[in-house]
Design a protein around this motif. Structure first.
Motif, PDB file in Angstrom:
ATOM      1  N   VAL A  29       0.586  -1.013   0.042  1.00  0.00           N
ATOM      2  CA  VAL A  29       0.244  -0.031   0.087  1.00  0.00           C
ATOM      3  C   VAL A  29       0.888   1.166   0.215  1.00  0.00           C
ATOM      4  O   VAL A  29       0.615   2.195  -0.622  1.00  0.00           O
ATOM      5  CB  VAL A  29      -1.012  -0.104   1.204  1.00  0.00           C
ATOM      6  CG1 VAL A  29      -1.685   1.564   1.247  1.00  0.00           C
ATOM      7  CG2 VAL A  29      -2.019  -1.071   1.032  1.00  0.00           C
ATOM      8  N   CYS A  30       1.901   1.330   0.859  1.00  0.00           N
ATOM      9  CA  CYS A  30       2.793   2.287   0.925  1.00  0.00           C
ATOM     10  C   CYS A  30       3.348   2.498  -0.625  1.00  0.00           C
ATOM     11  O   CYS A  30       3.754   3.751  -0.757  1.00  0.00           O
ATOM     12  CB  CYS A  30       4.003   2.398   2.166  1.00  0.00           C
ATOM     13  SG  CYS A  30       3.210   2.208   3.393  1.00  0.00           S
ATOM     14  N   SER A  31       3.901   1.547  -1.049  1.00  0.00           N
ATOM     15  CA  SER A  31       4.437   1.777  -2.446  1.00  0.00           C
ATOM     16  C   SER A  31       3.676   2.040  -3.349  1.00  0.00           C
ATOM     17  O   SER A  31       4.102   3.093  -4.252  1.00  0.00           O
ATOM     18  CB  SER A  31       4.858   0.187  -2.919  1.00  0.00           C
ATOM     19  OG  SER A  31       5.952  -0.272  -1.848  1.00  0.00           O
ATOM     20  N   LYS A  32       2.596   1.866  -3.566  1.00  0.00           N
ATOM     21  CA  LYS A  32       1.438   2.244  -4.347  1.00  0.00           C
ATOM     22  C   LYS A  32       1.376   3.721  -4.238  1.00  0.00           C
ATOM     23  O   LYS A  32       1.283   4.684  -5.252  1.00  0.00           O
ATOM     24  CB  LYS A  32       0.014   1.517  -4.123  1.00  0.00           C
ATOM     25  CG  LYS A  32      -0.145   0.274  -4.805  1.00  0.00           C
ATOM     26  CD  LYS A  32      -0.441   0.441  -6.275  1.00  0.00           C
ATOM     27  CE  LYS A  32      -1.101  -0.920  -6.920  1.00  0.00           C
ATOM     28  NZ  LYS A  32      -1.243  -0.739  -8.358  1.00  0.00           N
ATOM     29  N   PHE A  33       1.334   4.309  -2.862  1.00  0.00           N
ATOM     30  CA  PHE A  33       1.103   5.585  -2.561  1.00  0.00           C
ATOM     31  C   PHE A  33       2.401   6.528  -2.959  1.00  0.00           C
ATOM     32  O   PHE A  33       2.267   7.517  -3.690  1.00  0.00           O
ATOM     33  CB  PHE A  33       0.969   5.852  -0.984  1.00  0.00           C
ATOM     34  CG  PHE A  33       0.917   7.459  -0.534  1.00  0.00           C
ATOM     35  CD1 PHE A  33      -0.435   7.956  -0.716  1.00  0.00           C
ATOM     36  CD2 PHE A  33       1.722   7.710   0.165  1.00  0.00           C
ATOM     37  CE1 PHE A  33      -0.473   9.194  -0.574  1.00  0.00           C
ATOM     38  CE2 PHE A  33       1.855   9.266   0.396  1.00  0.00           C
ATOM     39  CZ  PHE A  33       0.521   9.898   0.301  1.00  0.00           C
ATOM     40  N   LEU A  34       3.586   5.732  -2.669  1.00  0.00           N
ATOM     41  CA  LEU A  34       4.914   6.590  -3.130  1.00  0.00           C
ATOM     42  C   LEU A  34       5.074   6.459  -4.755  1.00  0.00           C
ATOM     43  O   LEU A  34       5.829   7.382  -5.059  1.00  0.00           O
ATOM     44  CB  LEU A  34       6.081   5.739  -2.349  1.00  0.00           C
ATOM     45  CG  LEU A  34       6.207   5.962  -0.894  1.00  0.00           C
ATOM     46  CD1 LEU A  34       7.367   5.162  -0.460  1.00  0.00           C
ATOM     47  CD2 LEU A  34       6.280   7.693  -0.602  1.00  0.00           C
ATOM     48  N   THR A  40       8.585   6.789 -12.154  1.00  0.00           N
ATOM     49  CA  THR A  40       9.778   6.128 -12.968  1.00  0.00           C
ATOM     50  C   THR A  40      10.052   4.807 -12.295  1.00  0.00           C
ATOM     51  O   THR A  40      10.286   4.067 -13.064  1.00  0.00           O
ATOM     52  CB  THR A  40      11.094   7.265 -13.023  1.00  0.00           C
ATOM     53  OG1 THR A  40      10.561   8.665 -13.440  1.00  0.00           O
ATOM     54  CG2 THR A  40      11.954   6.648 -13.881  1.00  0.00           C
ATOM     55  N   LEU A  41      10.142   5.082 -11.145  1.00  0.00           N
ATOM     56  CA  LEU A  41      10.456   3.304 -10.252  1.00  0.00           C
ATOM     57  C   LEU A  41       9.151   2.777 -10.344  1.00  0.00           C
ATOM     58  O   LEU A  41       9.530   1.346 -10.803  1.00  0.00           O
ATOM     59  CB  LEU A  41      10.600   3.967  -8.902  1.00  0.00           C
ATOM     60  CG  LEU A  41      12.213   4.316  -8.563  1.00  0.00           C
ATOM     61  CD1 LEU A  41      12.134   4.715  -7.108  1.00  0.00           C
ATOM     62  CD2 LEU A  41      13.203   3.417  -9.001  1.00  0.00           C
ATOM     63  N   GLY A  42       8.058   3.085 -10.266  1.00  0.00           N
ATOM     64  CA  GLY A  42       6.619   2.315 -10.133  1.00  0.00           C
ATOM     65  C   GLY A  42       6.546   1.555  -8.862  1.00  0.00           C
ATOM     66  O   GLY A  42       7.541   1.481  -7.825  1.00  0.00           O
ATOM     67  N   ALA A  43       5.435   1.210  -8.456  1.00  0.00           N
ATOM     68  CA  ALA A  43       5.092   0.561  -7.130  1.00  0.00           C
ATOM     69  C   ALA A  43       5.710  -0.803  -6.871  1.00  0.00           C
ATOM     70  O   ALA A  43       6.453  -1.128  -5.900  1.00  0.00           O
ATOM     71  CB  ALA A  43       3.798   0.259  -6.953  1.00  0.00           C
ATOM     72  N   ALA A  44       5.906  -1.518  -8.156  1.00  0.00           N
ATOM     73  CA  ALA A  44       6.685  -3.058  -7.732  1.00  0.00           C
ATOM     74  C   ALA A  44       8.056  -2.596  -7.416  1.00  0.00           C
ATOM     75  O   ALA A  44       8.553  -3.488  -6.415  1.00  0.00           O
ATOM     76  CB  ALA A  44       6.673  -3.721  -9.142  1.00  0.00           C
ATOM     77  N   THR A  45       8.801  -1.870  -7.932  1.00  0.00           N
ATOM     78  CA  THR A  45      10.112  -1.588  -7.628  1.00  0.00           C
ATOM     79  C   THR A  45      10.248  -1.079  -6.249  1.00  0.00           C
ATOM     80  O   THR A  45      11.136  -1.427  -5.466  1.00  0.00           O
ATOM     81  CB  THR A  45      10.876  -0.623  -8.675  1.00  0.00           C
ATOM     82  OG1 THR A  45      10.731  -1.088  -9.875  1.00  0.00           O
ATOM     83  CG2 THR A  45      12.339  -0.417  -8.238  1.00  0.00           C
ATOM     84  N   ILE A  46       9.467  -0.075  -5.910  1.00  0.00           N
ATOM     85  CA  ILE A  46       9.464   0.633  -4.749  1.00  0.00           C
ATOM     86  C   ILE A  46       9.190  -0.468  -3.550  1.00  0.00           C
ATOM     87  O   ILE A  46       9.739  -0.595  -2.580  1.00  0.00           O
ATOM     88  CB  ILE A  46       8.386   1.609  -4.532  1.00  0.00           C
ATOM     89  CG1 ILE A  46       8.893   2.907  -5.314  1.00  0.00           C
ATOM     90  CG2 ILE A  46       8.234   2.114  -3.104  1.00  0.00           C
ATOM     91  CD1 ILE A  46       7.749   3.930  -5.764  1.00  0.00           C
ATOM     92  N   ALA A  47       8.202  -1.413  -3.630  1.00  0.00           N
ATOM     93  CA  ALA A  47       7.886  -2.608  -2.985  1.00  0.00           C
ATOM     94  C   ALA A  47       8.834  -3.346  -2.502  1.00  0.00           C
ATOM     95  O   ALA A  47       9.344  -3.631  -1.340  1.00  0.00           O
ATOM     96  CB  ALA A  47       6.856  -3.319  -3.390  1.00  0.00           C
TER      97      ALA A  47
END
Length: 344
Positions: A29-34, A40-47
């Protein structure tokens, strides 16, 4: 009485899963938000990056282990199956014969390279074979399938799984950058580089997500080709290790038993066939994509949370040199083959 005991075990098992699964979902959820501020990074990479950061600092807790293991394994498998609803025969046709040849050559040369490097660095036959199979096919799953077929020790299996995961994590972050520089407008080449090189399904999904959603579909097709060849690799390794000691029929039976096609690969292919024949309504495809995306990001968060850098450093410099050498060989081979076969 027995039924009550089974129910109690089931409840206990479920309760043990909740903390890790819940944390993985919160990281997702935090990754989707960020991702709204870091598109450019995207939620998957951030996760996965956020998971690595938290898993090695504030969230180093054994209570999360069972839940993150379920999230990493089962959720990613369901995500792969649902991804099949967005793929058709036309998508597969984009890979073509050149793509299939690329996979075969890349796997064969990776196996030879990893084995030769391992022997030169004085690793045992077992460890060199496990490293070769893990990198050529599908990471930890391949190592786990090959280990009993070549009578590898648990310690050898554990060390190579750790090394393969470390190498995969490094390449997962590097390959989209390399692909973007060398093939800025060639989506198929970038997808082949990721799907034909990376070790685990999770790493392929995360790395391809840094490119775009279409790259995830194509990269997964390259990856699934490799997974489907696992039974062949296990058979050949078993025959190589047990040459002259076991009859060929017994080796074939043993290899088939130890490397059955994973259910999620069969599910992906079935979903792809259904979508190609019946052309699923947009509502079904979009719903499947929605759940697939959330399963994927939660699973990648769990992978990050479970990645323990202390384990890597415990293995020593020789292991790290081995992993980096094999990784360099894999990437160079992939780039040469992409150029030679003119994919894209």
């Amino acid at each position: 009485m027995k039924r009550n005991m089974n129910l109690t075990k089931l409840k206990t098992g479920t309760l043990e899963i909740i903390p890790g699964l819940g944390i993985a979902f919160l990281v997702a959820v935090c990754s989707k938000f960020l991702a709204q501020w870091l598109p450019t990074l995207g939620a998957a990479t951030i996760a996965i990056l956020l998971g690595i950061l938290l898993g090695n600092t504030f969230l180093r807790n054994p209570i999360l282990e069972k839940g993150t293991k379920v999230a990493e394994g089962k959720l990613l498998e369901f995500s792969v199956v649902l991804l099949g609803t967005t793929v058709t025969f036309q998508t597969i046709a984009q890979i073509g014969l050149k793509g299939g040849l690329f996979v075969l050559l890349q796997m064969s040369l990776t196996i030879m390279g990893a084995y030769i490097i391992g022997k030169k660095m004085k690793f045992s036959d077992n460890m060199a074979l496990l490293m070769a199979g893990g990198n050529a096919v599908c990471g930890s799953s391949a190592v786990a399938s090959i280990a009993p077929a070549i009578n590898a020790k648990e310690e050898e299996k554990g060390q190579i799984i750790t090394l393969v995961n470390l190498l995969g994590t490094i390449l997962m972050l590097l390959l989209p950058l390399i692909g973007g520089i060398l093939y800025p407008s060639n989506l198929l080449a970038k997808s082949a580089l990721v799907g034909g090189t990376l070790q685990s399904v999770g790493q392929v999904v995360a790395s391809a997500s840094m490119i775009d959603s279409k790259a995830v579909e194509l990269a997964m097709l390259f990856k699934i080709m490799r997974i489907m060849l696992l039974v062949v690799v296990v058979f050949l390794f078993s025959q190589f290790k047990n040459r002259g000691t076991l009859p060929e029929s017994q080796i074939i039976e043993s290899a088939a038993n130890k490397s059955a096609l994973p259910w999620y690969v069969a599910g992906f292919l079935l979903a792809c066939i259904i979508n190609s024949v019946f052309h699923l309504p947009v509502q079904i495809s979009s719903t499947a994509h929605f759940f697939s995306s959330w399963f994927e990001i939660t699973a990648l968060a769990a992978i990050g949370l479970r990645l323990d850098f202390q384990k890597f450093f415990k293995e020593g410099k020789r292991f790290l040199y081995y992993g980096l050498s094999v990784g360099a060989v894999q990437v160079v081979l992939a780039l040469l083959l992409l150029s030679f076969l003119r994919i894209g």
